[in-house]
Design a protein around this motif. Structure first.
Motif, short mmCIF file in Angstrom:
data_model
loop_
_atom_site.label_atom_id
_atom_site.label_comp_id
_atom_site.label_asym_id
_atom_site.label_seq_id
_atom_site.Cartn_x
_atom_site.Cartn_y
_atom_site.Cartn_z
N GLN A 219 24.47 -0.61 79.17
CA GLN A 219 24.37 -0.39 77.72
C GLN A 219 23.25 0.60 77.40
O GLN A 219 23.42 1.49 76.54
CB GLN A 219 24.09 -1.72 77.02
CG GLN A 219 25.21 -2.74 77.15
CD GLN A 219 24.74 -4.14 76.82
OE1 GLN A 219 23.77 -4.33 76.07
NE2 GLN A 219 25.39 -5.14 77.41
N ILE A 222 24.42 4.13 78.22
CA ILE A 222 25.40 4.65 77.26
C ILE A 222 24.71 5.05 75.95
O ILE A 222 24.98 6.12 75.38
CB ILE A 222 26.50 3.61 77.00
CG1 ILE A 222 27.34 3.39 78.26
CG2 ILE A 222 27.39 4.04 75.84
CD1 ILE A 222 28.36 2.27 78.15
N GLU A 223 23.82 4.20 75.46
CA GLU A 223 23.17 4.46 74.18
C GLU A 223 22.31 5.73 74.21
O GLU A 223 22.21 6.45 73.21
CB GLU A 223 22.28 3.26 73.79
CG GLU A 223 23.07 2.03 73.37
CD GLU A 223 22.15 0.89 72.97
OE1 GLU A 223 20.99 1.18 72.58
OE2 GLU A 223 22.57 -0.27 73.06
N ASP A 323 30.80 -2.47 74.37
CA ASP A 323 31.54 -1.87 73.24
C ASP A 323 30.57 -1.44 72.15
O ASP A 323 30.65 -0.32 71.61
CB ASP A 323 32.53 -2.92 72.72
CG ASP A 323 33.18 -2.49 71.41
OD1 ASP A 323 33.24 -1.28 71.14
OD2 ASP A 323 33.65 -3.37 70.67
N VAL A 326 28.56 1.78 73.00
CA VAL A 326 29.29 3.03 72.81
C VAL A 326 29.29 3.41 71.33
O VAL A 326 29.10 4.59 70.97
CB VAL A 326 30.74 2.91 73.33
CG1 VAL A 326 31.52 4.19 73.03
CG2 VAL A 326 30.75 2.64 74.82
N ARG A 327 29.48 2.44 70.47
CA ARG A 327 29.58 2.70 69.03
C ARG A 327 28.26 3.20 68.44
O ARG A 327 28.26 3.96 67.46
CB ARG A 327 30.05 1.45 68.30
CG ARG A 327 31.47 1.03 68.67
CD ARG A 327 31.86 -0.27 67.98
NE ARG A 327 33.14 -0.77 68.45
CZ ARG A 327 34.32 -0.38 67.97
NH1 ARG A 327 34.37 0.52 67.00
NH2 ARG A 327 35.44 -0.89 68.45
N SER A 329 26.00 4.91 70.16
CA SER A 329 25.58 6.14 70.84
C SER A 329 25.93 7.36 69.98
O SER A 329 26.61 7.24 68.96
CB SER A 329 26.25 6.25 72.21
OG SER A 329 27.64 6.46 72.07
N TRP A 331 28.21 9.45 70.10
CA TRP A 331 29.54 9.80 70.56
C TRP A 331 30.12 10.97 69.77
O TRP A 331 30.99 11.71 70.27
CB TRP A 331 30.47 8.59 70.43
CG TRP A 331 30.55 8.04 69.04
CD1 TRP A 331 29.81 7.04 68.51
CD2 TRP A 331 31.44 8.48 67.99
NE1 TRP A 331 30.16 6.81 67.18
CE2 TRP A 331 31.16 7.69 66.85
CE3 TRP A 331 32.43 9.46 67.91
CZ2 TRP A 331 31.84 7.85 65.65
CZ3 TRP A 331 33.11 9.62 66.71
CH2 TRP A 331 32.81 8.83 65.60
N ARG A 339 35.62 11.96 74.09
CA ARG A 339 35.79 10.85 73.13
C ARG A 339 36.92 9.93 73.57
O ARG A 339 36.83 8.71 73.40
CB ARG A 339 36.08 11.41 71.74
CG ARG A 339 34.89 12.10 71.09
CD ARG A 339 35.23 12.57 69.68
NE ARG A 339 34.17 13.40 69.14
CZ ARG A 339 34.19 13.94 67.93
NH1 ARG A 339 35.26 13.76 67.15
NH2 ARG A 339 33.19 14.69 67.51
N LEU A 342 35.50 7.74 76.20
CA LEU A 342 34.66 6.70 75.60
C LEU A 342 35.49 5.62 74.93
O LEU A 342 35.14 4.43 74.96
CB LEU A 342 33.71 7.34 74.57
CG LEU A 342 32.60 8.22 75.13
CD1 LEU A 342 31.87 8.95 74.01
CD2 LEU A 342 31.62 7.39 75.96
N ILE A 346 35.56 1.48 75.38
CA ILE A 346 35.57 0.51 74.27
C ILE A 346 36.71 -0.48 74.43
O ILE A 346 36.53 -1.70 74.27
CB ILE A 346 35.69 1.26 72.92
CG1 ILE A 346 34.41 2.03 72.63
CG2 ILE A 346 35.99 0.29 71.79
CD1 ILE A 346 34.46 2.86 71.36
#
Length: 385
Positions: A219, A222-223, A323, A326-327, A329, A331, A339, A342, A346
């Motif tokens: 996590q 990803i962030e 999940d 990812v949201r 980050s 993105w 995308r 990614l 998710i």
């Protein structure tokens, strides 16, 4: 890092189990040790069941013995599970140790690495505390008859010697030397039970806590992943995270697979044990020593169940948090192709990872439900008296 799984591994070594490749000349003897450990614990069922028939008209004695019978049966399930999946256990230990070494490189020694490091420290601490708890419970059972014998001799009163566990052997187990033999046999069975419970249960919670640490590391990656890098660097970084996620999901599935019989047995047998031990608690409220004994035993079996429920809960929660990572980050800086990648992460993260066995899910909600059942049983039995 050297402490990782060391306590559980030492318990298994004491029972004759060693990692593959440590000593190829002992394979035959190790196989014999495996069989002896299982048969030895199984053999304890005979004197326990004999005691139930011997005391068949005494409900209090029967329920006291049943709680030990269930504990012994659960240990048989754990030993059998370990023997069937022995190779998988050692492979997971080896893989987690590799991932721990690699985690510093992945996160560059930053916050992501600290999640794994903290998880290892917590797993070592909790595993040691659980081992000590199991050991103290076993010692408490062993010391009870010895204390009563010493107290009776000091007071000059007559005391009918009892074994630490409710057992009835096909010989005179009250007088010497039968009593000493029965006592030694009971001690050895208790040592094996405590060692396997500490190892198998301790490994589960250690695996679960380490998985949580790695999910948190993922996590973090990803962030803070910079999606504004060149396409080549971004693809390489994203591929690394996807592979990391796949490995964590694979380890979670393997953990669920090898522990399925143990988790199922733990829920079923603990539910039965709660009934008989609550009966003992309610009917021995006037005896401080007996009450202390059954409270200790009840706390021990509930701690075993909590180990699995807590482990299952943290894996479920952290697998879903990927999940969220990812949201939150950046993105929106990624290209359309990235995308889509990614979005695949998710979709995979929205399916929670469950430690499931039959119709039981190892989570804190089910643990609380069994605790509520125990309280309801206390009220029911008190109202029937």
């Amino acid at each position: 890092m050297g402490r990782l799984f060391k306590l559980q591994e030492n318990c298994l070594r004491a029972m004759g189990h060693s990692p593959p490749g440590t000593d190829s000349t002992e394979k035959g003897s190790l196989s014999l040790n495996h069989v002896i450990s299982l048969l030895f614990v199984v053999s304890a069922q005979y004197p326990l069941i004999s005691y139930i028939f011997y005391k068949r008209n005494d409900m209090e004695e029967i329920t006291a013995c049943l709680s030990v019978v269930f504990t012994n049966l659960l240990t048989v399930i754990k030993i059998t599970t370990f023997l069937v999946f022995k190779q998988n256990f050692w492979e997971m230990i080896h893989r987690f140790r590799q991932m721990h070494r690699q985690s510093g490189q992945r996160a560059g020694g930053g916050d992501g690495y600290s999640y794994v490091e903290d998880a290892n420290k917590q797993a070592s601490l909790l595993g040691r505390a659980y081992c000590i708890s199991c050991g103290l419970t076993g010692v408490y059972f062993m010391l009870g008859p010895i204390v009563q014998i010493i107290t009776s001799n000091w007071r000059g009163t007559i005391y009918v010697r009892e074994l630490p566990m409710p057992m009835k052997f096909p010989f005179n187990d009250v007088d010497s030397p039968g009593y000493e033999f029965g006592f030694l046999y009971t001690v050895l069975v208790t040592v094996v039970v405590v060692a396997y419970a500490s190892a198998v249960d301790g490994l589960f919670i250690s695996f679960a806590i380490n998985l949580r640490g790695h999910f948190q590391t993922l996590q973090q990656e990803i962030e803070h992943f910079d999606l504004a890098l060149s396409e080549r660097e971004t693809n390489a970084g994203l591929k690394s995270m996807v592979d990391y996620h796949e490995e964590l999901l694979s380890l979670s599935r393997k953990l669920r697979s090898i522990y399925m019989p143990t988790v199922f047995g733990q829920f079923v047998i603990t539910s039965l044990q709660v009934g008989v031990i609550i009966y003992q608690l309610v009917t021995h409220m006037d005896s401080v020593m007996d009450l202390l004994l059954y409270v200790t035993f009840f706390a021990s079996i509930m701690l075993q169940l909590f180990i699995y429920c807590y482990g299952g809960e943290i894996i479920k929660v952290e697998s879903l948090q990927v999940d969220v990572a990812v949201r939150v980050s950046n993105w929106y800086l990624a290209s359309p192709n990235l995308r889509r990648s990614l979005s695949m992460i998710i979709m995979r993260s929205q399916r929670e990872v469950l430690i499931r066995a039959g119709f039981y899910d190892a989570n804190l909600a089910n643990f609380v439900a069994i605790c509520r059942t125990a309280l309801s049983l206390i009220t029911l039995i008190k109202s029937m008296e």
